[in-house]
Design an enzyme around this catalytic site. Structure first.
Site, PDB file in Angstrom:
ATOM      1  N   GLY A  71      44.817  30.850  41.830  1.00  0.00           N
ATOM      2  CA  GLY A  71      44.406  30.517  42.794  1.00  0.00           C
ATOM      3  C   GLY A  71      43.710  29.059  43.305  1.00  0.00           C
ATOM      4  N   ASN A 158      35.614  35.896  50.614  1.00  0.00           N
ATOM      5  CA  ASN A 158      35.623  36.611  49.436  1.00  0.00           C
ATOM      6  C   ASN A 158      34.176  37.137  49.319  1.00  0.00           C
ATOM      7  OD1 ASN A 158      35.443  33.715  49.464  1.00  0.00           O
ATOM      8  ND2 ASN A 158      34.171  33.965  47.486  1.00  0.00           N
ATOM      9  N   GLN A 186      41.995  37.076  48.670  1.00  0.00           N
ATOM     10  CA  GLN A 186      41.488  38.218  48.776  1.00  0.00           C
ATOM     11  C   GLN A 186      42.162  39.239  49.780  1.00  0.00           C
ATOM     12  OE1 GLN A 186      38.591  39.268  47.046  1.00  0.00           O
ATOM     13  NE2 GLN A 186      37.996  37.324  46.310  1.00  0.00           N
ATOM     14  N   GLY A 207      47.125  36.287  41.135  1.00  0.00           N
ATOM     15  CA  GLY A 207      47.590  37.465  40.250  1.00  0.00           C
ATOM     16  C   GLY A 207      46.414  38.533  40.005  1.00  0.00           C
ATOM     17  N   HIS A 208      45.267  38.030  39.609  1.00  0.00           N
ATOM     18  CA  HIS A 208      44.184  38.934  39.158  1.00  0.00           C
ATOM     19  C   HIS A 208      43.400  39.779  40.013  1.00  0.00           C
ATOM     20  CE1 HIS A 208      40.373  36.495  39.338  1.00  0.00           C
ATOM     21  NE2 HIS A 208      41.276  35.614  39.625  1.00  0.00           N
ATOM     22  N   THR A 244      55.625  24.495  31.964  1.00  0.00           N
ATOM     23  CA  THR A 244      56.373  25.648  31.610  1.00  0.00           C
ATOM     24  C   THR A 244      56.100  26.753  32.232  1.00  0.00           C
ATOM     25  OG1 THR A 244      56.958  24.513  29.362  1.00  0.00           O
ATOM     26  CG2 THR A 244      57.224  26.646  29.434  1.00  0.00           C
ATOM     27  N   CYS A 337      26.399  30.096  40.957  1.00  0.00           N
ATOM     28  CA  CYS A 337      25.165  29.320  40.022  1.00  0.00           C
ATOM     29  C   CYS A 337      25.601  27.813  40.170  1.00  0.00           C
ATOM     30  CB  CYS A 337      24.882  29.610  38.912  1.00  0.00           C
ATOM     31  SG  CYS A 337      24.085  31.384  38.672  1.00  0.00           S
TER      32      CYS A 337
HETATM   33  C1  PLP Z   1      38.995  33.258  48.104  1.00  0.00           C
HETATM   34  C2  PLP Z   1      39.266  32.824  46.850  1.00  0.00           C
HETATM   35  N1  PLP Z   1      39.919  31.744  46.673  1.00  0.00           N
HETATM   36  C3  PLP Z   1      40.314  31.187  45.463  1.00  0.00           C
HETATM   37  C4  PLP Z   1      39.661  32.045  44.359  1.00  0.00           C
HETATM   38  C5  PLP Z   1      40.052  31.579  43.094  1.00  0.00           C
HETATM   39  O1  PLP Z   1      41.264  32.023  42.373  1.00  0.00           O
HETATM   40  P1  PLP Z   1      41.342  32.221  40.918  1.00  0.00           P
HETATM   41  O2  PLP Z   1      40.443  32.842  40.108  1.00  0.00           O
HETATM   42  O3  PLP Z   1      42.904  32.835  40.663  1.00  0.00           O
HETATM   43  O4  PLP Z   1      41.735  30.636  40.283  1.00  0.00           O
HETATM   44  C6  PLP Z   1      39.223  32.892  44.568  1.00  0.00           C
HETATM   45  C7  PLP Z   1      38.331  33.699  43.350  1.00  0.00           C
HETATM   46  O5  PLP Z   1      37.454  34.330  43.447  1.00  0.00           O
HETATM   47  C8  PLP Z   1      38.586  33.483  45.657  1.00  0.00           C
HETATM   48  O6  PLP Z   1      37.920  34.586  46.115  1.00  0.00           O
END
Ligand code: PLP
Length: 400
Positions: A71, A158, A186, A207-208, A244, A337
């Protein structure tokens, strides 16, 4: 009896079994998707089939998918890439409009552009629930559309889970010919995410947070969107994102997102029921806690189903987090933080929460594997934890 409760699914959520199996299957096969031999062509086929599956799940075309490492990279590509692309077409376009509650993955590249590339950042205000002010957007664009490079407003926050009126943002911006990016990290698998129906020009996924692997994500970007590469090299992904391709991760990501979208309504109902029980339980256990973000009972449909966020007066969020952790309950303060020093959340401050109250923030987020026992463990632990954190907060006296 349950002795631990993971209530931090918005930070990361475990990979689904289907995604893990897909990952394992590809991870043992040779082949770089850019190679011309049979193994390379087989890897390319896996990528392109995954791209089709991924695009279909999110209402996009396969040619609109740019795979990234997550992200953060997709947000950087959107903010910097669209800024540079639009400014190359017209040097007057230096304004970047972002909501005041964006994730740092959007805010920081925007402020980097201000420091290094002559961008002017306009923070769009939000109301007390964190909903972006559409009148402010309309006024900005009415006055400055010709100088505006892009608008970025996230689909779901988030920290406090607020769902933004992104369709309306896109409608307004389109009238002025200004492209819109939305961070949907999210939202996928929890709220409806349809790229075409939203009317946005670019959209970030990772993905995660969706049952896929860490280290993979995507930017959906319309083909007619001017976007400059941020990362240069082998010219993969339309020349916009060199590197890649991570075939096993992309395969697993597509499987996870397709599954997350297909089962979204059931998952949302499951976590919403737990979330409502959690809110009621926290209010009973800590009557002075304040729910932040839209109250699902008062403004239904405005909040991610798996998110609850509270501030606890006279307590530090960090103290609450560590005390809960020592009792097996894993939550988050919701904000980062800086140099090891906890900062009050920019999201809460933008919502008008006083800094003193913003310091006592805790976010609880639920996922597919969450259970009623998780909620019960939190609620049982909370009275003692809050009392200890408040005592420490008052003795510390440093909260003026
Ligand atoms: C709203 C939002 N954008 C972007 C990210 C960043 O994504 P990534 O952890 O895949 O870099 C997060 C991760 O906490 C998120 O909550």
């Amino acid at each position: 009896m349950t002795t631990s409760a993971y209530l931090d699914h918005a930070a990361t959520t475990p990979m689904s079994v289907a995604a893990l199996e897909a990952f394992a299957q590809e991870a043992v096969r040779p082949g770089n998707a850019s190679s011309l031999h049979a193994a390379g062509r087989a890897a390319r086929r896996v990528v392109e089939e995954s791209r089709e599956q991924f695009a279909a799940a999110l209402g996009a075309r396969p040619s609109e998918v740019i795979f990234t490492s997550g992200g953060t990279e997709a947000d950087n590509l959107a903010v910097k890439g669209i800024f540079w692309g639009r400014r190359a077409q017209d040097t007057r376009r230096t304004r970047v409009l972002v909501s005041a509650v964006e994730h740092h993955a959007v805010l920081d590249p925007a402020f980097w552009l201000a420091g290094h590339a002559g961008a002017e950042i306009v923070l769009l205000p939000v109301d007390a629930d964190g909903v972006v002010d559409l009148d402010a957007l309309r006024a900005e664009l009415a006055a400055h559309a010709e100088e505006t490079a892009l608008v970025s407003v996230m689909l779901a926050n988030n920290e406090v889970g607020t769902l933004q009126p992104v369709r309306e943002v896109a409608r307004v911006a389109r009238q002025h010919g200004v492209p819109v990016h939305t961070d949907a990290v999210q939202a996928v698998g929890m709220a409806e995410v349809d790229f075409a129906a939203l009317g946005v020009d670019a959209l970030t996924v990772t993905g995660h947070k969706t049952g896929g692997p860490l280290g993979v994500g995507a930017l959906l970007a319309r083909r007619d969107l001017p976007i400059e590469a941020v990362q240069h090299g082998g010219g993969q992904e339309r020349g916009v994102r060199s590197g890649t391709l991570d075939v096993p991760a992309i395969r697993a990501f597509a499987v996870a997102v397709a599954d997350a979208v297909a089962r979204r309504e059931d998952r949302a109902a499951h976590v919403a029921a737990l979330r409502d029980a959690l809110i009621a339980g926290v209010r009973a256990a800590a009557p002075d806690a304040v729910l932040r973000g839209p109250d699902p009972a008062l403004r239904p449909g405005l909040r991610l189903p798996g998110n609850a966020h509270f501030t606890f007066p006279d307590a530090e969020g960090d103290s609450l987090l560590y005390l809960l952790d020592s009792m097996g309950v894993q939550a988050s303060t919701g904000s980062a933080c800086q140099a090891g020093v906890p900062q009050p959340s920019h999201v809460l401050l933008a919502m008008g929460v006083p800094e003193r109250d913003a310091r006592g923030a805790l976010r609880f987020t639920l996922g597919e594997s969450s259970t009623r026992e998780d909620v019960d463990l939190l609620v049982a632990a909370l009275p003692a934890v809050v009392a200890r954190a408040q005592a420490a907060g008052l003795v510390g006296g440093g909260r003026s």
